[in-house]
Design a protein around this motif. Sequence first.
Motif, PDB file in Angstrom:
ATOM      1  N   SER A 182      -0.791  -8.121   5.452  1.00  0.00           N
ATOM      2  CA  SER A 182       0.094  -8.609   4.506  1.00  0.00           C
ATOM      3  C   SER A 182       0.095 -10.106   4.627  1.00  0.00           C
ATOM      4  O   SER A 182       0.004 -10.536   3.336  1.00  0.00           O
ATOM      5  CB  SER A 182       1.562  -8.255   4.794  1.00  0.00           C
ATOM      6  N   TYR A 213      -4.978   0.769  -0.677  1.00  0.00           N
ATOM      7  CA  TYR A 213      -3.815   0.983  -1.494  1.00  0.00           C
ATOM      8  C   TYR A 213      -3.937   1.356  -2.714  1.00  0.00           C
ATOM      9  O   TYR A 213      -2.714   1.370  -3.545  1.00  0.00           O
ATOM     10  CB  TYR A 213      -3.114  -0.390  -1.305  1.00  0.00           C
ATOM     11  N   GLU A 266       2.016  -2.074  -2.272  1.00  0.00           N
ATOM     12  CA  GLU A 266       2.789  -1.500  -1.378  1.00  0.00           C
ATOM     13  C   GLU A 266       1.962  -0.679  -0.327  1.00  0.00           C
ATOM     14  O   GLU A 266       0.902  -0.081  -0.654  1.00  0.00           O
ATOM     15  CB  GLU A 266       3.845  -0.609  -2.150  1.00  0.00           C
ATOM     16  N   PRO A 267       2.704  -0.575   0.984  1.00  0.00           N
ATOM     17  CA  PRO A 267       3.813  -1.117   1.446  1.00  0.00           C
ATOM     18  C   PRO A 267       3.765  -2.635   2.057  1.00  0.00           C
ATOM     19  O   PRO A 267       4.562  -3.004   2.865  1.00  0.00           O
ATOM     20  CB  PRO A 267       4.193   0.219   2.322  1.00  0.00           C
ATOM     21  N   GLN A 268       2.420  -3.433   1.635  1.00  0.00           N
ATOM     22  CA  GLN A 268       2.842  -4.644   2.127  1.00  0.00           C
ATOM     23  C   GLN A 268       3.952  -5.483   1.911  1.00  0.00           C
ATOM     24  O   GLN A 268       4.453  -5.183   0.713  1.00  0.00           O
ATOM     25  CB  GLN A 268       1.262  -5.399   1.931  1.00  0.00           C
ATOM     26  N   GLY A 271       2.561  -3.544 -10.098  1.00  0.00           N
ATOM     27  CA  GLY A 271       1.815  -3.107  -9.447  1.00  0.00           C
ATOM     28  C   GLY A 271       0.592  -2.183  -9.921  1.00  0.00           C
ATOM     29  O   GLY A 271      -0.300  -1.594  -9.171  1.00  0.00           O
TER      30      GLY A 271
END
Length: 311
Positions: A265, A55, A288-290, A22
């Motif tokens: 997403s 994000y 996140e949180p996709q 990430g």
Amino acid sequence: MTLPAPLSGVVPPVCTPLTPDGEVDVPSLLRLVDHLVAGGVHGLFLLGSTSEAAYLTDLQRRLVVEAVVGHVGGQLPVLAGAIDMTTPRVLDNVREVTTAGALAVVVTAPFYTRTHPAEIGRHYRRVAAVCPVPVLAYDIPVSVHTKLPAELVLELAADGVLAGLKDSSGDLGGFREVVTGVRGRPDLGGFSVLTGSEVVVDAALALGADGAVPGLANVDPHGYVRLDRLFRAGDRDAARGEQERLCALFRMVGVGDPARMGRNSSAIGAFKAALHLRGVIDCPLTAEPQIPLSAEEVERVGKFLAAAGLL
């Protein structure tokens, strides 16, 4: 380098490649930038919706701008989103991205709560008063719950607050009102009007838009540059044909199963999967949180690429 007035052509909203854990994948990001430059684009827009700016942490946002500005070395104008909920937070973002080298900032209306046009006007005036580079408005009501009124955009343009508009509202009538208002004012000749749509670029150019900021240009920059060039050369039939090819490719954003993921997403996942399949980025992870695409959905993305002659 200074920002062209008006900014024109194809200015992709650059995806932000991530590592499997990430973090920002800088080598992949720079390969993506090289891919876009090789495609002939006319500028780069960092930290927008396609960049997953909402994000990213503040440190990640700054890293993206510093890495890209350092890499392009003035070859292209680099714009950066300063997108946040309130005016003070936007001012913090402005300071960070301009210190990192952005030539212009792109700013939405405040969000979380709905805002009145008078509050939006105050917001932009406050930002422009302290921002050392041009400020472009970003009209994206699906995310900020407020549509920028055309009359407010034109008022702020006339007062020198805004240098341009990126319109992702989907409202061609409102877009036309801004374009017509700008074109009717010789003193606003440097104001940039850009569409954020992938599927009506030819129509926006016909209305008088200066250019486009299409997320799909990450995947096929050559296609959008070709569309722009054909239209400006007066070959509208060929431009329409190229637009229709890109519309077919854009259908990849719907590969994600709506029963288990949201449209964002699916769309960002499709763009990143396409870039991964094309060998541009190492990992197609979305932030996140996709929810990530499945192997079957990625395979469908590959079929769209193959049909468009990109794989």
